[in-house]
Design a protein around this motif. Structure first.
Motif, PDB file in Angstrom:
ATOM      1  N   ALA A 195       3.399 -31.926  35.851  1.00  0.00           N
ATOM      2  CA  ALA A 195       2.396 -32.483  36.750  1.00  0.00           C
ATOM      3  C   ALA A 195       1.217 -32.979  35.931  1.00  0.00           C
ATOM      4  O   ALA A 195       0.959 -32.487  34.835  1.00  0.00           O
ATOM      5  CB  ALA A 195       1.939 -31.410  37.731  1.00  0.00           C
ATOM      6  N   TYR A 230       3.344 -29.152  42.921  1.00  0.00           N
ATOM      7  CA  TYR A 230       2.423 -29.644  43.950  1.00  0.00           C
ATOM      8  C   TYR A 230       2.720 -28.988  45.291  1.00  0.00           C
ATOM      9  O   TYR A 230       3.884 -28.687  45.607  1.00  0.00           O
ATOM     10  CB  TYR A 230       2.543 -31.173  44.096  1.00  0.00           C
ATOM     11  N   ARG A 284      -3.949 -30.293  43.325  1.00  0.00           N
ATOM     12  CA  ARG A 284      -2.506 -30.037  43.419  1.00  0.00           C
ATOM     13  C   ARG A 284      -2.024 -29.981  44.882  1.00  0.00           C
ATOM     14  O   ARG A 284      -0.843 -29.846  45.148  1.00  0.00           O
ATOM     15  CB  ARG A 284      -2.143 -28.708  42.740  1.00  0.00           C
TER      16      ARG A 284
END
Ligand code: SF4
Length: 726
Positions: A618, A652, A624
């Motif tokens: 990520a 996420y 997030r």
């Protein structure tokens, strides 16, 4: 279209949004929820039933002349008569003669769009008959002196309160009616008296069975059955397309029609019978039955390779209910002389002509969400594009047409609306604007330019125009050092669609870097636009040329073992689905089978044995917690889950938008006559996103991105930008 005509259209749409929109939205969304549940109940059988139903309709239309002969023999064998009417006037003359012979003063009728099409009520009233609609929704419409706004729910645009006012005024009631129960009970008593007085009963027919001369009536009120039983003379009026070969062919439709229409597994009253019915007549007379089969353009539609599919329609209205524009504005804007919604274009073009279809054809944005809802798999957006193309070709060139000649590709006719030329030639606009950026961006947004774009082209002044990049994705790719792995796991063409190449270049760069991180060799060749822009404007021959040109470039890569990855969902829809109408089958299939949506591909690499599942992380910074809005074409192609799965895999926390459509639909929301409708459709999405302000907004499609920015004042991130630190 002139600026004045656009303004008038916008005002009419605004008026209908304000007067009918709320009730239409409430009722269609309720029907959608019920349909989703009813279809889920069928599980995998749903798809099998759709295939069966489609096959039966294809066979029926193919064999139609022969089936009409068989049907005529069957009905006559049962003691009834068949009349095949060439057009509305012919049908009405026959119906009038039957009513005259029966000495009819009162005719009771159940709901039938085909009788609306031929305007039989007016024809009978002209000879002194009182015609009484016995379907509650039709009765409301009859009293209100309006036309139906919906195929299944003719008064779906009216609230209970409005109906109460209508009844109280019309019947001059001392004790005003208020609740649905009171209104229904009153209507029942009123109609029972009319049934007693009636001499002739008129119904439609959902299906007509050639083998047995039977008709199927599917209703929820029992009024069609009562219409048949309570009168000695029964006239059934049906389009010729309602004929199916055998009784057993009814099976799949019995499973599908009610589920698709109202979300019920079976409607409350489903009658299949072979008239004239054997029940003894009330007054000692004789039962008679007349089946009036209506051509009225249908046999010509049968010969038309594109409109023919319209004849498979079983009038369930699932396509109307699932359409975001229809939900907001209803059938009085999204409809012609008789028929409403996306499929209404095919019906109107076939039975009333192109002018009637032209009045609402542009309201179909080609989002394709209706395609998976149709129980007989009709490609409704394609019918709309074909009709749009025919409307374009019927336009007269204006006096100043020569000025804009350069904006019309060779394949298109002179007289093409300037707005359509502009949006249909977006590739040219993007190439020129990018080559001259940032001057072009400044110039386009200067007040005189915005005025001219609004006045002459119909580009909404409230909309922010896209900012074109001087350095395209291809420029960036060509200028960088190759970072390909020595032994790539796959070789991938990252397709530089118009938006990714000229406007949203960061998401293209993110796509290239993501694919490379996963061990792919990536190429970004010079590929022409897919043809989506001209197709959306009904410029089919231009779209075909573009589709061929794009295939010319991509095919050698595919033959050499490369995959094609597409960032913009609507371009993938061209490769996977729409090109089926534009390219020879073999070329279409080759491109369709080797093209992937970006996250579908990334998911495959992460889950499969080829990719390095640890290579992606990520983005280091940023929220997030995200809320993801999917593009309509992603849903239709069944691809939205891949993005969610990849983002979740990378840590996420993904919420998804509950709203089905953002309302923008490519150029639709930029058109000044549709801007307000576009914002109205998007308003639900805007509300949800504002309510979840703590989440970062993520969207895959360019038009969704533009619309969300307009709705909530924040430009969403493309999901691929959550995978790379750049
Ligand atoms: S086109 Fe399909 S979904 Fe639409 S009304 Fe006809 S059968 Fe139903």
């Amino acid at each position: 279209m002139t600026a004045d005509a656009r303004r008038a259209k916008r005002e009419r749409i605004r008026g209908l949004i304000e007067s009918e929109g709320e009730t239409v939205a409430k009722n269609t969304r309720h029907l959608n929820e019920s349909r989703y549940a009813a279809i889920e109940e069928l599980g995998e059988a749903h798809e099998e039933l759709r295939t069966l139903a489609r096959d039966i309709k294809e066979e029926s239309i193919e064999r139609l002349p022969e089936l009409i002969e068989t049907l005529t023999e069957s009905v006559e064998g049962n003691g009834g008569e068949v009349y095949v009417a060439s057009d509305a006037a012919d049908a009405n003359e026959y119906v009038r003669s039957v009513c005259r012979d029966a000495g009819a003063e009162v005719v009771v009728k159940s709901k039938s769009m085909t009788t609306e099409e031929i305007e039989v009520n007016e024809a009978l009233e002209s000879i002194g008959c009182e015609v009484v609609e016995t379907d509650l929704g039709e009765l409301v419409i009859q009293i209100a002196e309006e036309s139906p706004s919906h195929i299944v729910g003719p008064s779906l645009h009216k609230s209970t309160e409005e109906i109460a006012v209508l009844f109280n005024d019309h019947f001059d009631l001392e004790q005003p009616l208020e609740t649905p129960q009171e209104l229904t009970a009153f209507a029942r008593d009123h109609l029972v008296e009319k049934f007693r007085q009636a001499d002739v009963g008129m119904t439609g027919a959902n299906f007509v069975v050639a083998e047995t001369g039977s008709i199927a009536l599917i209703t929820n009120e029992g009024n069609a059955r009562k219409t048949v039983e309570a009168t000695n003379t029964h006239i059934a009026v049906a389009g010729v397309e309602k004929v199916i070969p055998t009784l057993s062919d009814l099976g799949p439709f019995m499973e599908l029609v009610a589920r698709s229409a109202t979300g019920e597994s079976l409607s409350s009253y489903t009658s299949v019978f072979s008239p004239p019915i054997a029940t003894p007549p009330f007054d000692g007379g004789e039962r008679s039955f007349h089946l009036v089969l209506i051509d009225n353009g249908r046999m010509a539609m049968r010969e038309d390779p594109h409109l023919r599919e319209t004849l498979y329609c079983v009038r369930c209205s699932a396509c109307l209910n699932s359409c975001a524009n229809f939900q907001s504005v209803g059938g009085h804007a999204f409809g012609g002389e008789t028929y409403t919604g996306g499929i209404g274009t095919g019906w109107e073009a076939g039975v009333h002509g192109l002018d009637s279809a032209a009045a609402f054809n542009d309201l179909c944005t080609g989002c394709s969400r209706c395609v998976n809802q149709c129980p007989v798999k009709i490609d409704i957006p394609w019918i709309n594009e074909v009709v749009r193309d025919r409307i374009n070709r019927g336009a007269d060139p204006g006096r100043f047409d020569f000025v804009f000649e350069g904006l019309v590709p060779d394949e298109e006719p002179a007289g093409l609306d300037l707005q359509k030329r502009f949006f249909g030639n977006f590739e040219t606009v993007a190439r020129v604007a990018s080559a001259t950026a940032p001057v072009s961006n400044w110039l386009a947004n200067a007040p005189p330019s915005r005025w001219a774009l609004d006045r002459f082209v119909g580009v909404e002044p409230e909309r922010e125009l896209p900012a074109f990049r001087r350095e395209t994705l291809r420029d960036w790719f060509e200028a960088r050092e190759p970072t390909n792995a020595e032994e790539p796991v796959r070789r991938v063409v990252c397709y530089p669609d118009l938006y990714t190449n000229y406007i949203e270049t960061d998401r293209g760069k993110g796509a290239v870097e993501t694919l490379e991180a996963l061990g792919c060799e990536v190429a970004v060749p010079d590929v022409p636009a897919s043809g989506r822009a001209p197709l959306s404007q009904g410029m089919i021959e231009t779209a075909r040329t573009k589709a061929e040109d794009a295939a010319d470039v991509l095919e050698p890569y595919i033959e050499d073992g490369w995959d094609v990855v597409v960032v913009e969902p609507s371009d993938l829809a061209m490769f996977r689905r729409d090109n089926g109408h534009l390219l020879p089958a073999e070329r279409h299939e080759r491109l369709a089978e080797n093209s992937y949506e970006l996250f579908e591909y990334v998911y495959g690499l992460l889950e499969g044995s080829e990719g390095d599942g640890t290579a992606l992380r990520a983005k280091r910074s940023g929220n997030r917690e995200v809320i993801y809005h999917r593009h309509c074409q992603q849903r239709t192609l069944g691809l939205e889950a891949y993005t969610v799965a990849v983002l979740e895999r990378l840590g996420y926390d993904v919420a998804t938008s509950r709203t089905e459509c953002c309302g923008m639909a490519g150029s639709f929301g930029y058109k000044s006559e549709y801007y307000e409708l576009s914002m109205e459709v998007g308003s639900l999405l805007g509300e949800q996103l504002l309510a979840e302000r703590d989440r970062r907004v993520v969207a895959s499609g360019t038009s969704c991105t533009d619309q969300i920015e307009a709705l909530v004042g924040e430009r969403p991130t493309h999901p691929v930008e959550l995978l790379v630190d750049r």
